[in-house]
Design a protein around this motif. Structure first.
Motif, PDB file in Angstrom:
ATOM      1  N   GLN A 184       0.829  -1.204   0.000  1.00 37.59           N
ATOM      2  CA  GLN A 184       0.000   0.000   0.000  1.00 37.59           C
ATOM      3  C   GLN A 184       0.866   1.257   0.000  1.00 37.59           C
ATOM      4  O   GLN A 184       0.531   2.244  -0.661  1.00 37.59           O
ATOM      5  N   GLN A 226      -9.496   9.844  -4.224  1.00 42.56           N
ATOM      6  CA  GLN A 226     -10.353   8.666  -4.424  1.00 42.56           C
ATOM      7  C   GLN A 226      -9.522   7.445  -4.797  1.00 42.56           C
ATOM      8  O   GLN A 226      -9.790   6.332  -4.337  1.00 42.56           O
ATOM      9  N   GLU A 227      -8.501   7.652  -5.633  1.00 44.99           N
ATOM     10  CA  GLU A 227      -7.632   6.541  -6.019  1.00 44.99           C
ATOM     11  C   GLU A 227      -6.877   6.014  -4.799  1.00 44.99           C
ATOM     12  O   GLU A 227      -6.726   4.805  -4.634  1.00 44.99           O
ATOM     13  N   GLU A 236      -7.896   6.211  -1.654  1.00 46.72           N
ATOM     14  CA  GLU A 236      -8.859   5.542  -0.782  1.00 46.72           C
ATOM     15  C   GLU A 236      -9.253   4.177  -1.328  1.00 46.72           C
ATOM     16  O   GLU A 236      -9.651   3.295  -0.569  1.00 46.72           O
ATOM     17  N   SER A 237      -9.133   3.987  -2.640  1.00 51.73           N
ATOM     18  CA  SER A 237      -9.501   2.694  -3.224  1.00 51.73           C
ATOM     19  C   SER A 237      -8.513   1.593  -2.835  1.00 51.73           C
ATOM     20  O   SER A 237      -8.863   0.410  -2.883  1.00 51.73           O
ATOM     21  N   LYS A 292     -11.496  -1.333   4.658  1.00 50.45           N
ATOM     22  CA  LYS A 292     -12.605  -0.623   5.302  1.00 50.45           C
ATOM     23  C   LYS A 292     -12.162  -0.020   6.643  1.00 50.45           C
ATOM     24  O   LYS A 292     -12.512   1.112   6.961  1.00 50.45           O
ATOM     25  N   LYS A 296     -10.103   3.021   5.940  1.00 55.35           N
ATOM     26  CA  LYS A 296     -10.954   4.135   5.495  1.00 55.35           C
ATOM     27  C   LYS A 296     -11.625   4.805   6.688  1.00 55.35           C
ATOM     28  O   LYS A 296     -11.741   6.038   6.734  1.00 55.35           O
TER      29      LYS A 296
END
Length: 190
Positions: free
Chosen positions: A56, A125-126, A128-129, A133, A136
């Motif tokens: 990540q 948004q990218e 967060e993708s 969960k 987030k």
């Protein structure tokens, strides 16, 4: 008398040399690092709090790098447009012509800023993708804490009251008479 002044002057120079603020004015205060952490420290703290995996972290860095590459030409254009406004404001052309050109460039800057915000949203948004969960939810908490900290340090402005009411036109001038007479009500039945 001259000796006393000479001694006082010498003592002043020596004490200024011993004072750390005069000796090296470039060194930041001791608590500067606590108040202003480096970008690397902020990034590490962010990654720790979200508990990002190595994969990540790599993906996030790639997203960040791609976003910077997309933003650079837009930000360069914004800087150029602001310099253009500064140059126009210093010219000796008519004030009305200056204002028209500045207004046109300002609208171009607003469009560029909209593009920049769209890129920021897409990158966010990218990012967060790639999160789970749980991550987030933690990110949402971090955003709420940041918003609360911002509002604590930047109090809200009072609501905008407009540019005044038409009654403002009827305020007395320096002579004590209204600038314009108030409207006369029409009592005729039509």
């Amino acid at each position: 008398m001259k000796k006393v002044l000479t001694y006082l002057f010498a003592i002043g120079i020596i004490s200024a040399g011993l004072n750390p603020t005069f000796a090296n004015p470039q060194t930041p205060p001791a608590n500067f690092a606590q108040k202003h952490p480096s970008r690397e420290m902020v990034r590490q703290k962010f990654e720790q709090r979200l508990n990002l995996t190595d994969k990540q972290k790599e993906e996030a860095r790639a997203i960040h790098k791609k976003g910077r590459e997309q933003m650079k030409p837009i930000m360069d254009q914004i800087i150029y447009k602001r310099q253009e406004i500064d140059a126009i404001s210093k010219t000796k052309m008519l004030e009305r012509a200056k204002q028209e050109q500045i207004a046109e460039i300002t609208t171009q800057i607003r469009e560029l800023e909209k593009k920049a915000n769209e890129i920021r949203k897409a990158n966010s948004q990218e990012f967060e993708s790639i999160l789970t969960k749980k991550q987030k939810n933690e990110l949402a908490k971090m955003k709420a804490e940041g918003r609360a900290e911002f509002e604590k340090n930047h109090p809200a402005r009072p609501p905008f009251q407009g540019l005044g009411t038409p009654a403002g036109l009827f305020m007395p001038s320096f002579t004590g008479r209204p600038l314009f007479p108030p409207p006369v009500p029409d009592f005729t039945n039509k």
